[in-house]
Design a protein around this motif. Structure first.
Motif, mmCIF file in Angstrom:
data_model
loop_
_atom_site.group_PDB
_atom_site.id
_atom_site.type_symbol
_atom_site.label_atom_id
_atom_site.label_comp_id
_atom_site.label_asym_id
_atom_site.label_seq_id
_atom_site.Cartn_x
_atom_site.Cartn_y
_atom_site.Cartn_z
ATOM 1 N N ALA A 248 -25.780 40.125 21.043
ATOM 2 C CA ALA A 248 -24.508 40.370 20.334
ATOM 3 C C ALA A 248 -24.832 39.812 18.858
ATOM 4 C CB ALA A 248 -23.300 39.546 20.712
ATOM 5 N N LEU A 249 -25.890 39.047 18.557
ATOM 6 C CA LEU A 249 -26.176 38.457 17.245
ATOM 7 C C LEU A 249 -26.949 39.444 16.626
ATOM 8 C CD1 LEU A 249 -27.175 34.923 18.310
ATOM 9 C CD2 LEU A 249 -25.560 35.421 16.803
ATOM 10 N N GLY A 250 -27.266 40.710 17.311
ATOM 11 C CA GLY A 250 -28.125 41.725 16.697
ATOM 12 C C GLY A 250 -29.377 41.848 17.147
ATOM 13 N N VAL A 251 -29.927 40.758 18.026
ATOM 14 C CA VAL A 251 -31.368 41.004 18.445
ATOM 15 C C VAL A 251 -31.596 42.019 19.563
ATOM 16 C CG1 VAL A 251 -33.259 39.397 19.558
ATOM 17 C CG2 VAL A 251 -31.537 38.358 17.863
ATOM 18 N N ASP A 252 -32.254 43.000 19.268
ATOM 19 C CA ASP A 252 -32.453 44.086 20.364
ATOM 20 C C ASP A 252 -33.479 44.279 21.043
ATOM 21 O OD1 ASP A 252 -33.640 44.841 18.365
ATOM 22 O OD2 ASP A 252 -32.557 46.799 17.943
ATOM 23 N N ALA A 253 -34.833 43.252 20.574
ATOM 24 C CA ALA A 253 -36.252 43.468 21.183
ATOM 25 C C ALA A 253 -35.880 42.726 22.534
ATOM 26 C CB ALA A 253 -37.235 43.000 20.466
ATOM 27 N N GLU A 254 -36.069 43.154 23.620
ATOM 28 C CA GLU A 254 -36.063 42.156 24.976
ATOM 29 C C GLU A 254 -36.841 41.107 25.213
ATOM 30 O OE1 GLU A 254 -33.691 42.566 27.586
ATOM 31 O OE2 GLU A 254 -32.826 44.162 26.161
ATOM 32 N N ALA A 255 -38.084 40.932 24.444
ATOM 33 C CA ALA A 255 -38.940 40.046 24.526
ATOM 34 C C ALA A 255 -38.274 38.916 23.516
ATOM 35 C CB ALA A 255 -40.338 40.359 24.006
ATOM 36 N N ASP A 256 -37.708 39.369 22.541
ATOM 37 C CA ASP A 256 -37.171 38.192 21.587
ATOM 38 C C ASP A 256 -35.775 37.500 22.140
ATOM 39 O OD1 ASP A 256 -38.909 38.965 19.720
ATOM 40 O OD2 ASP A 256 -37.863 40.254 18.457
ATOM 41 N N ILE A 257 -35.164 38.516 22.909
ATOM 42 C CA ILE A 257 -33.982 37.979 23.561
ATOM 43 C C ILE A 257 -34.535 36.792 24.593
ATOM 44 C CG2 ILE A 257 -31.865 38.603 24.914
ATOM 45 C CD1 ILE A 257 -31.938 41.410 23.531
ATOM 46 N N GLU A 258 -35.329 37.208 25.225
ATOM 47 C CA GLU A 258 -36.001 36.366 26.451
ATOM 48 C C GLU A 258 -36.585 35.200 25.965
ATOM 49 O OE1 GLU A 258 -36.186 34.985 29.943
ATOM 50 O OE2 GLU A 258 -35.213 36.984 29.582
ATOM 51 N N GLU A 259 -37.245 35.269 24.882
ATOM 52 C CA GLU A 259 -37.788 33.814 24.231
ATOM 53 C C GLU A 259 -36.759 33.079 23.610
ATOM 54 O OE1 GLU A 259 -40.537 32.720 20.395
ATOM 55 O OE2 GLU A 259 -40.829 34.654 21.594
ATOM 56 N N ALA A 260 -35.755 33.760 22.917
ATOM 57 C CA ALA A 260 -34.621 32.828 22.469
ATOM 58 C C ALA A 260 -33.731 32.142 23.716
ATOM 59 C CB ALA A 260 -33.711 33.636 21.773
ATOM 60 N N ALA A 261 -33.469 32.894 24.626
ATOM 61 C CA ALA A 261 -32.635 32.373 25.731
ATOM 62 C C ALA A 261 -33.409 31.404 26.491
ATOM 63 C CB ALA A 261 -32.393 33.614 26.681
ATOM 64 N N THR A 262 -34.754 31.589 26.533
ATOM 65 C CA THR A 262 -35.549 30.418 27.328
ATOM 66 C C THR A 262 -35.775 29.350 26.607
ATOM 67 O OG1 THR A 262 -36.786 32.215 28.351
ATOM 68 C CG2 THR A 262 -37.894 30.113 28.289
ATOM 69 N N ALA A 263 -35.700 29.422 25.118
ATOM 70 C CA ALA A 263 -35.750 28.109 24.248
ATOM 71 C C ALA A 263 -34.564 27.264 24.431
ATOM 72 C CB ALA A 263 -35.982 28.570 23.055
ATOM 73 N N ILE A 264 -33.560 27.953 24.739
ATOM 74 C CA ILE A 264 -32.036 27.366 24.860
ATOM 75 C C ILE A 264 -32.020 26.964 26.400
ATOM 76 C CG2 ILE A 264 -29.617 27.844 24.903
ATOM 77 C CD1 ILE A 264 -30.149 30.016 22.660
ATOM 78 N N VAL A 265 -32.086 27.625 27.264
ATOM 79 C CA VAL A 265 -31.759 27.320 28.615
ATOM 80 C C VAL A 265 -32.782 26.428 29.470
ATOM 81 C CG1 VAL A 265 -31.146 28.392 31.107
ATOM 82 C CG2 VAL A 265 -30.259 29.432 28.941
ATOM 83 N N SER A 266 -34.087 26.455 28.971
ATOM 84 C CA SER A 266 -34.989 25.934 29.911
ATOM 85 C C SER A 266 -34.825 24.466 29.750
ATOM 86 C CB SER A 266 -36.318 26.351 29.330
ATOM 87 O OG SER A 266 -36.660 27.667 29.703
#
Length: 189
Positions: free
Chosen positions: A137-155
């Motif tokens: 929803a922030l406008g990030v559309d590359a799946e690899a970027d989404i995964e990297e960002a989510a992993t940085a937050i959730v891990s």
């Protein structure tokens, strides 16, 4: 014309009784208590019914995942605030005994039963999903970027809950969100 014989699944009230008891046993005694014999003893439901529908601890874990609630934060229209709200909700879920204990049981079951690995992955991915949606929803559309960002937050939250037996640190989680937001705003870094 209906076909005689046993129904495909347990009656709704039987399923609720057995799965409620299974979750209770999981939280109080751990995943090894999830046996048909133990559930029969606790619930009084016929052993044959339990064996037919949930013959192994893995079957109980899979059934519990299927009925697990997946609350989502109410969208505000502000994607940054929504991401912070999802992180708060995840911290709350990891703090509450059912989610943390369930994750531990899945990790333990996965170490002895390779067929439990997909269940563990499915449950963890369900925890990641709201964060993925918020980042998208922030406008990030590359799946690899989404995964990297989510992993940085959730891990780090998962490390706290699973490995360190600590409550998920909200302040650190929000710092991770802020770091991700900074990287999204300044992709040249």
């Amino acid at each position: 014309m209906s076909k005689p014989g046993r129904p495909a699944g347990p009656a709704a009230d039987t399923e609720e009784i057995v799965l409620t008891a299974a979750l209770d046993l999981l939280l109080t005694e751990g995943g090894t208590a999830l046996t048909p014999q133990r559930l029969h003893t606790v619930t009084g439901v016929a052993r044959t019914t339990i064996y037919r529908h949930w013959p192994t601890p893995r079957d109980f874990l899979a059934a519990l995942i299927s009925v697990a609630p997946h609350p989502a934060a109410r969208p505000t229209g502000d994607p940054v605030a929504d991401l912070h709200a999802e992180v708060d909700l995840l911290c709350d879920r990891l703090r509450d005994k059912p989610v943390a204990a369930f994750l531990r049981a899945l990790v333990t079951a996965s170490s002895t039963d390779p067929e439990c690995v997909p269940l563990r992955q499915r449950y963890v991915l369900d925890l990641f999903a709201p964060v993925h949606r918020s980042i998208r929803a922030l406008g990030v559309d590359a799946e690899a970027d989404i995964e990297e960002a989510a992993t940085a937050i959730v891990s780090p939250l998962l490390v706290d809950a699973l490995l360190l037996d600590r409550t998920a640190d909200r302040q650190r989680a929000h710092r991770a969100v802020d770091d991700v937001l900074t990287r999204i705003a300044d992709p040249i870094r």
